[in-house]
Motif scaffolding. Structure first.
Motif, PDB file in Angstrom:
ATOM      1  N   GLU A  20       0.814  -1.216   0.000  1.00  0.00           N
ATOM      2  CA  GLU A  20       0.000   0.000   0.000  1.00  0.00           C
ATOM      3  C   GLU A  20       0.848   1.268   0.000  1.00  0.00           C
ATOM      4  O   GLU A  20       1.297   1.719   1.047  1.00  0.00           O
ATOM      5  CB  GLU A  20      -0.934   0.026   1.220  1.00  0.00           C
ATOM      6  N   PRO A  21       1.053   1.862  -1.171  1.00  0.00           N
ATOM      7  CA  PRO A  21       1.813   3.108  -1.251  1.00  0.00           C
ATOM      8  C   PRO A  21       1.190   4.171  -0.370  1.00  0.00           C
ATOM      9  O   PRO A  21      -0.042   4.235  -0.252  1.00  0.00           O
ATOM     10  CB  PRO A  21       1.708   3.509  -2.729  1.00  0.00           C
ATOM     11  N   ASN A  22       2.031   4.984   0.226  1.00  0.00           N
ATOM     12  CA  ASN A  22       1.608   6.109   1.056  1.00  0.00           C
ATOM     13  C   ASN A  22       0.960   5.710   2.383  1.00  0.00           C
ATOM     14  O   ASN A  22       0.537   6.556   3.141  1.00  0.00           O
ATOM     15  CB  ASN A  22       0.636   7.049   0.310  1.00  0.00           C
ATOM     16  N   ALA A  23       0.883   4.411   2.678  1.00  0.00           N
ATOM     17  CA  ALA A  23       0.326   4.026   3.977  1.00  0.00           C
ATOM     18  C   ALA A  23       1.442   4.128   5.012  1.00  0.00           C
ATOM     19  O   ALA A  23       2.589   3.882   4.697  1.00  0.00           O
ATOM     20  CB  ALA A  23      -0.191   2.603   3.931  1.00  0.00           C
ATOM     21  N   SER A  31       3.377  -2.528  -6.504  1.00  0.00           N
ATOM     22  CA  SER A  31       4.597  -1.776  -6.811  1.00  0.00           C
ATOM     23  C   SER A  31       4.461  -0.325  -6.370  1.00  0.00           C
ATOM     24  O   SER A  31       3.401   0.279  -6.551  1.00  0.00           O
ATOM     25  CB  SER A  31       4.855  -1.815  -8.311  1.00  0.00           C
ATOM     26  N   PRO A  32       5.517   0.249  -5.820  1.00  0.00           N
ATOM     27  CA  PRO A  32       5.504   1.689  -5.519  1.00  0.00           C
ATOM     28  C   PRO A  32       5.361   2.502  -6.813  1.00  0.00           C
ATOM     29  O   PRO A  32       5.569   1.961  -7.905  1.00  0.00           O
ATOM     30  CB  PRO A  32       6.876   1.901  -4.870  1.00  0.00           C
ATOM     31  N   PRO A  33       5.002   3.774  -6.712  1.00  0.00           N
ATOM     32  CA  PRO A  33       4.688   4.585  -7.912  1.00  0.00           C
ATOM     33  C   PRO A  33       5.943   4.988  -8.703  1.00  0.00           C
ATOM     34  O   PRO A  33       6.312   6.155  -8.763  1.00  0.00           O
ATOM     35  CB  PRO A  33       3.977   5.809  -7.323  1.00  0.00           C
ATOM     36  N   TRP A  34       6.569   4.016  -9.334  1.00  0.00           N
ATOM     37  CA  TRP A  34       7.852   4.286 -10.015  1.00  0.00           C
ATOM     38  C   TRP A  34       7.728   5.310 -11.125  1.00  0.00           C
ATOM     39  O   TRP A  34       8.620   6.133 -11.323  1.00  0.00           O
ATOM     40  CB  TRP A  34       8.462   2.992 -10.586  1.00  0.00           C
TER      41      TRP A  34
END
Ligand code: ATP
Ligand code: MG
Length: 412
Positions: free
Chosen positions: A339-342, A353-356
């Protein structure tokens, strides 16, 4: 140590292409392999894990335990020169390889780095020349030594003599009772109790030393740790006091010289406040290999720490590295895949995947992923090197990257 040179593209006396080997197939081994292959070498990796990051990309991958005689014989047969990517490689394995092939760093140097008791003794020996001492400490191997620990080492950090990394094998203790309980919990293995210091900053220095004794130093890195794991490295003018940085470099060269070290060595330091309020340096530990804090060299210097490792091992020239861009390195731990940004404690079970694409849209961002198949919290999955033409720009881009990844802001 002999002064043998292994030129890329040559063939050995056995008629095979010159091959450089590495004990260990983690990310550091992978980046060594990448640097060696870029220069035209054939590579071999010994690591039991079939999916090891370095094994996946090496010409040869020997999948046996590190102490396996047949595996070691195969590595020696394949390789002209062999290095290591981790300090816990069994010393007898390196000795067996060294009887047949060029091995750097030597088993003796690795043995010092893998044992905090020997390491601290070496630092104390070097202090007369280097002017930098280790933290006040006591070795604990018996109950009598535990009882004799001076009171002024408390509060302190109890660290196992061997096998510690990323803050593992450590306990923070305030009282004698806590100390005794912590040592008990560590099964009374040999330990070092270090006085807890008030750190103003942490830094590290990477040097490369050739078999001829010529030593070059990379710039001094300022390091920020979160939960005992390196989070961020900053390398630019103004990140550290220049006089302290110069002392750290001189001390690291002295530590390498005193060991007659061959290869890449990283030494970590604490910046502390002395009784008079002035800043002082304390030497913490060393790694007989490239180091996480030196990854910025891949994109910010004209020679990376991995190319320096290849050159030192192959007996090639080692010109002084030049940093051409201010740099910040951000470590990418497995937590980012959940969970990106969590915030860490609220991560979901599903790995994404992170927001590459958003990160890579920012100028001067260089993504390095290690090819690890499964993300796990705390697992080092990769790093981002951020470069720019000015310090203000590199800081600005890093702030955006950290926000995109949901990581704490710098200085937070
Ligand atoms: P590494 O991953 O670098 O091998 P490690 O597990 O071997 O780490 P250390 O480098 O000794 O352990 O300690 C980890 C971190 O704990 C240090 O970077 C520092 O932030 C903190 N620390 C260690 N020793 C002390 C000390 N004596 N006083 C204050 N903080 C300390
Ligand atoms: Mg450390």
């Amino acid at each position: 140590m002999n002064l043998k040179t292994y030129l890329p593209g040559d063939t050995s006396s056995a008629g095979q292409p010159i091959t450089l080997g590495v004990m260990g197939g983690g990310q550091l081994g992978r980046m060594f392999v990448q640097a060696a292959q870029a220069m035209g070498y054939t590579t071999a990796v010994l690591d039991p894990d079939p999916a090891s990051p370095a094994g996946l990309i090496s010409h040869h991958h020997i999948k046996t335990p590190y102490a396996d005689e047949a595996g070691l014989a195969q590595l020696a047969q394949r390789c002209d020169a062999i290095t290591t990517e981790f300090e816990n490689v069994p010393a007898p394995a390196l000795l067996a390889l060294a009887a047949q092939r060029t091995v750097a760093p030597s088993a003796a140097c690795v043995a010092v780095a893998q044992d905090r008791v020997k390491e601290k003794a070496h630092f104390t020996d070097c202090a007369a020349i280097s002017g930098v001492s280790p933290a006040p400490h006591a070795v604990i191997t018996t109950d009598a030594m535990l009882a004799a620990v001076p009171a002024d080492l408390l509060p302190g950090i109890l660290k196992t003599a061997r096998m510690g990394y990323d803050g593992k094998g450590q306990a923070r203790v305030t009282t004698r009772e806590e100390l005794a309980a912590a040592w008990d919990a560590m099964d009374k293995v040999p330990c070092v109790l270090e006085k807890m210091l008030r750190l103003r900053a942490e830094c590290s220095v990477i040097v490369a030393r050739g078999a001829d004794g010529a030593t070059v130093s990379f710039p001094v890195q300022k390091n920020t740790h979160h939960d005992g794991i390196l989070a961020l490295t900053e390398v630019f003018e103004g990140a550290l006091d220049p006089a302290l940085a110069q002392r750290a470099q001189a001390s690291t060269v002295a530590i390498a010289d005193h060991l007659r070290y061959v290869g890449v060595l990283c030494v970590e330091y604490f910046v502390v406040e002395s009784a008079t309020g002035a800043l002082d340096l304390v030497v913490n530990e060393m790694a007989p290999r490239p180091h996480n804090s030196g990854h910025y060299t891949q994109n910010a210097c004209d020679i990376s720490q991995f190319e320096a490792q290849v050159r030192a091992l192959a007996g090639l020239p080692l010109p002084a590295p030049r940093q051409h861009s201010p740099a910040i390195m951000v470590n990418l731990l497995g937590d980012l895949w959940f969970e990106p940004n969590a915030v860490r404690t609220q991560r979901t079970e599903r790995a994404t995947s992170p927001p590459w694409a958003q990160v890579l849209a920012l100028p001067g961002t260089h993504l390095h992923l290690y090819g690890k198949l499964n993300a796990r919290p705390g697992r080092k999955m990769g790093h981002l090197n951020i470069t720019a033409s000015t310090v203000a720009h590199v800081r600005e881009t890093t702030a955006k990257v950290l926000a995109l990844l949901g990581l704490p802001a710098m200085g937070a």
